[in-house]
Design a protein around this motif. Structure first.
Motif, PDB file in Angstrom:
ATOM      1  N   ASP A  19       0.806  -1.221   0.000  1.00 14.34           N
ATOM      2  CA  ASP A  19       0.000   0.000   0.000  1.00 14.34           C
ATOM      3  C   ASP A  19       0.842   1.274   0.000  1.00 14.34           C
ATOM      4  O   ASP A  19       0.294   2.378  -0.003  1.00 14.34           O
ATOM      5  CB  ASP A  19      -0.917   0.016   1.237  1.00 14.34           C
ATOM      6  CG  ASP A  19      -1.905  -1.140   1.227  1.00 14.34           C
ATOM      7  OD1 ASP A  19      -2.364  -1.499   0.120  1.00 14.34           O
ATOM      8  OD2 ASP A  19      -2.205  -1.682   2.305  1.00 14.34           O
ATOM      9  N   THR A  20       2.156   1.139   0.015  1.00 12.38           N
ATOM     10  CA  THR A  20       3.041   2.304  -0.002  1.00 12.38           C
ATOM     11  C   THR A  20       3.518   2.570  -1.425  1.00 12.38           C
ATOM     12  O   THR A  20       3.854   1.643  -2.160  1.00 12.38           O
ATOM     13  CB  THR A  20       4.254   2.073   0.920  1.00 12.38           C
ATOM     14  OG1 THR A  20       3.793   1.913   2.260  1.00 12.38           O
ATOM     15  CG2 THR A  20       5.213   3.259   0.860  1.00 12.38           C
ATOM     16  N   TYR A  21       3.549   3.848  -1.786  1.00 11.51           N
ATOM     17  CA  TYR A  21       4.002   4.264  -3.117  1.00 11.51           C
ATOM     18  C   TYR A  21       5.191   5.189  -2.959  1.00 11.51           C
ATOM     19  O   TYR A  21       5.136   6.151  -2.192  1.00 11.51           O
ATOM     20  CB  TYR A  21       2.873   4.976  -3.868  1.00 11.51           C
ATOM     21  CG  TYR A  21       1.720   4.059  -4.214  1.00 11.51           C
ATOM     22  CD1 TYR A  21       1.587   3.528  -5.494  1.00 11.51           C
ATOM     23  CD2 TYR A  21       0.766   3.713  -3.248  1.00 11.51           C
ATOM     24  CE1 TYR A  21       0.540   2.678  -5.813  1.00 11.51           C
ATOM     25  CE2 TYR A  21      -0.279   2.852  -3.554  1.00 11.51           C
ATOM     26  CZ  TYR A  21      -0.385   2.346  -4.844  1.00 11.51           C
ATOM     27  OH  TYR A  21      -1.431   1.492  -5.157  1.00 11.51           O
ATOM     28  N   LEU A  22       6.263   4.895  -3.664  1.00 11.36           N
ATOM     29  CA  LEU A  22       7.452   5.742  -3.652  1.00 11.36           C
ATOM     30  C   LEU A  22       7.633   6.370  -5.030  1.00 11.36           C
ATOM     31  O   LEU A  22       7.623   5.672  -6.048  1.00 11.36           O
ATOM     32  CB  LEU A  22       8.700   4.929  -3.310  1.00 11.36           C
ATOM     33  CG  LEU A  22       8.808   4.321  -1.913  1.00 11.36           C
ATOM     34  CD1 LEU A  22      10.160   3.624  -1.759  1.00 11.36           C
ATOM     35  CD2 LEU A  22       8.618   5.369  -0.823  1.00 11.36           C
ATOM     36  N   PHE A  23       7.796   7.685  -5.049  1.00 13.18           N
ATOM     37  CA  PHE A  23       8.093   8.409  -6.280  1.00 13.18           C
ATOM     38  C   PHE A  23       9.476   9.032  -6.147  1.00 13.18           C
ATOM     39  O   PHE A  23       9.725   9.818  -5.228  1.00 13.18           O
ATOM     40  CB  PHE A  23       7.049   9.502  -6.534  1.00 13.18           C
ATOM     41  CG  PHE A  23       5.712   8.972  -6.977  1.00 13.18           C
ATOM     42  CD1 PHE A  23       5.402   8.870  -8.324  1.00 13.18           C
ATOM     43  CD2 PHE A  23       4.773   8.569  -6.039  1.00 13.18           C
ATOM     44  CE1 PHE A  23       4.180   8.378  -8.727  1.00 13.18           C
ATOM     45  CE2 PHE A  23       3.546   8.069  -6.431  1.00 13.18           C
ATOM     46  CZ  PHE A  23       3.239   7.967  -7.792  1.00 13.18           C
ATOM     47  N   ALA A  24      10.357   8.672  -7.058  1.00 10.93           N
ATOM     48  CA  ALA A  24      11.688   9.270  -7.087  1.00 10.93           C
ATOM     49  C   ALA A  24      11.696  10.308  -8.198  1.00 10.93           C
ATOM     50  O   ALA A  24      11.419   9.997  -9.355  1.00 10.93           O
ATOM     51  CB  ALA A  24      12.737   8.192  -7.346  1.00 10.93           C
ATOM     52  N   SER A  25      12.000  11.563  -7.829  1.00 13.17           N
ATOM     53  CA  SER A  25      11.901  12.629  -8.823  1.00 13.17           C
ATOM     54  C   SER A  25      12.854  13.770  -8.481  1.00 13.17           C
ATOM     55  O   SER A  25      13.682  13.653  -7.569  1.00 13.17           O
ATOM     56  CB  SER A  25      10.454  13.140  -8.909  1.00 13.17           C
ATOM     57  OG  SER A  25      10.267  13.938 -10.056  1.00 13.17           O
ATOM     58  N   THR A  26      12.702  14.873  -9.214  1.00  9.22           N
ATOM     59  CA  THR A  26      13.562  16.046  -9.039  1.00  9.22           C
ATOM     60  C   THR A  26      12.701  17.293  -8.880  1.00  9.22           C
ATOM     61  O   THR A  26      11.742  17.483  -9.643  1.00  9.22           O
ATOM     62  CB  THR A  26      14.493  16.219 -10.259  1.00  9.22           C
ATOM     63  OG1 THR A  26      15.260  15.031 -10.430  1.00  9.22           O
ATOM     64  CG2 THR A  26      15.423  17.410 -10.078  1.00  9.22           C
ATOM     65  N   LEU A  27      13.020  18.133  -7.897  1.00 10.86           N
ATOM     66  CA  LEU A  27      12.306  19.389  -7.694  1.00 10.86           C
ATOM     67  C   LEU A  27      12.906  20.481  -8.579  1.00 10.86           C
ATOM     68  O   LEU A  27      13.964  20.302  -9.183  1.00 10.86           O
ATOM     69  CB  LEU A  27      12.377  19.792  -6.224  1.00 10.86           C
ATOM     70  CG  LEU A  27      11.731  18.829  -5.219  1.00 10.86           C
ATOM     71  CD1 LEU A  27      11.936  19.338  -3.792  1.00 10.86           C
ATOM     72  CD2 LEU A  27      10.244  18.623  -5.516  1.00 10.86           C
ATOM     73  N   ASN A  28      12.237  21.628  -8.619  1.00  9.01           N
ATOM     74  CA  ASN A  28      12.641  22.702  -9.524  1.00  9.01           C
ATOM     75  C   ASN A  28      14.045  23.249  -9.240  1.00  9.01           C
ATOM     76  O   ASN A  28      14.731  23.738 -10.125  1.00  9.01           O
ATOM     77  CB  ASN A  28      11.615  23.839  -9.463  1.00  9.01           C
ATOM     78  CG  ASN A  28      11.814  24.838 -10.588  1.00  9.01           C
ATOM     79  OD1 ASN A  28      11.911  24.454 -11.750  1.00  9.01           O
ATOM     80  ND2 ASN A  28      11.880  26.119 -10.254  1.00  9.01           N
TER      81      ASN A  28
END
Length: 396
Positions: A375-384
């Motif tokens: 039930d856990t979702y991880l999003f790996a991304s980059t901020l501005n």
């Protein structure tokens, strides 16, 4: 000519939920039964139970071999297409199994189904009357040859074959059979309105360059999986082509997510980028991602985009009608080993997504010692501001 004996029909009815592979191995036990037909029909019914639910209880329907059924439309997308085309007369130049034709024909006084495979024509001629579609005329002919000699109609529908000679999926109209770019003038000479169904893998920008009379584009997803690219041609060329991003839903109370924009609006739209996360994270549905409506989303909803190349959005307050998946942010951390350990040490499994991040999903799983699911979702991304973040979420 297809013939199904009463004995075989009864056998199909009594074994409709059986495993067709097991039935095939038992063929010698039933010498009076046409087992190849049984396998085809039972397999077809089982696929249709999910793909064409309104046909599920109609025992008289005949089904084609697996390949034809695999490539045909689902009922939910066929019904959507039927909302876009109405008139007195329709011609479907690539009839196939006839799902699209059967639903499209409900909006017309007369319809013609054209298909070069004789067996599919026999199946269509059998099925249409059972579906109370007695106004459809079945023609066993090549679609292009029929187009060249046919009388004008209100609307034409065609679904070009989308696999190349090696079995791979095509991305250009010129790789489709028939090549609709070459036929565009003839199609519009024979109909006021033309709908072309194409693969979602197709290069949209290239398609727009090749088809000069495009008026509308509809990108169809079902439960967030991109299924079809519909191009509607007309007699005039609009200054701005409307792009409809549609996500049809079979689960939950909401029936569809729909956002309309033009490429010119996308360029003009204001988009706010952010160095920090709010309380909620938003992932646009597959149709929006395919269309590239990244600035238009930020203009239509009070959200901030994480980064020009990070197609994720955030907000402080919950936006219920956002066209995509919505998550509540639990916490966030950098890719620093210490922070990862502090914030994610308790996790054994998670659903991992990467957007504009210098690691793949597989690499992240290995580094974080995670299995898929939960039930856990991880999003790996980059901020501005360039900061790399791992965002831990729960689905709303």
């Amino acid at each position: 000519m297809i013939q199904i004996s009463p004995e075989t029909q009864l056998f199909i009815r009594e074994h409709s939920s059986d495993d067709v592979r097991a039935l095939a191995l038992q063929a010698k036990k039933y010498p009076d039964i046409d087992m190849p037909t049984v396998i085809t029909q039972i397999a077809g019914r089982q696929v249709a139970a999910e793909k064409i639910p309104s046909w599920r209880e109609i025992e008289e329907i005949w089904y084609p071999k697996h390949l034809s059924l695999e490539q045909c439309s689902s009922e939910i997308t066929a019904r959507y297409k039927a909302r876009l085309l109405q008139g007195d007369s329709l011609t479907d130049l690539t009839g196939g199994f006839g799902i699209d034709c059967s639903f499209l024909a409900t909006g017309f006084k007369s319809a013609t189904y054209v298909e070069r495979q004789e067996e599919l024509c026999e199946i269509a001629a059998h099925n249409f009357p059972i579906l109370n579609l007695n106004h459809i005329n079945v023609r066993n002919e090549d679609g292009v040859a029929y187009l060249q000699s046919m009388s004008p109609v209100d609307c034409i529908f065609l679904d070009p074959a989308r696999r190349n000679e090696h079995g791979g999926k095509t991305v250009a109209i010129s790789d489709c059979e028939p090549n609709v770019a070459e036929l565009e003038a003839l199609l519009l000479n024979k109909a006021n309105r033309v709908m072309i169904k194409l693969s979602p893998m197709l290069d949209l920008s290239l398609a727009l360059k090749e088809l000069k009379h495009t008026q509308e584009i509809h990108i169809l997803s079902v439960n967030n999986e991109c299924k079809e690219l519909l191009i509607l041609l007309g007699q005039t060329s609009p200054t701005e082509i409307t792009i409809h991003c549609v996500n049809l839903l079979t689960k939950g109370t909401q029936e569809e997510q729909h956002l309309v924009f033009t490429r010119e609006q996308e360029q003009r739209s204001q988009c706010t980028y952010t160095d920090s996360l709010g309380n909620y994270l938003y992932e646009p549905n597959a149709s929006l991602l395919k269309a590239g409506a990244f600035r238009s989303i930020a203009a239509a909803y009070p959200v901030r985009k994480l980064h020009p190349n990070s197609h994720l959005y955030t907000s402080d307050s919950f936006i219920e009608n956002f066209p995509g998946r919505i998550f509540r942010i639990v916490n966030q951390c950098s890719f620093n080993k210490k922070e990862v350990k502090e914030n994610l040490a308790d996790l054994k499994k998670a659903n991992v997504t990467v957007r504009n991040f210098p690691a793949t999903v597989a690499e992240l799983r290995k580094r974080l010692h995670l299995t898929e699911g939960g039930d856990t979702y991880l999003f790996a991304s980059t901020l501005n501001n360039g900061q790399k973040v791992i965002i831990r979420c729960e689905k709303v």
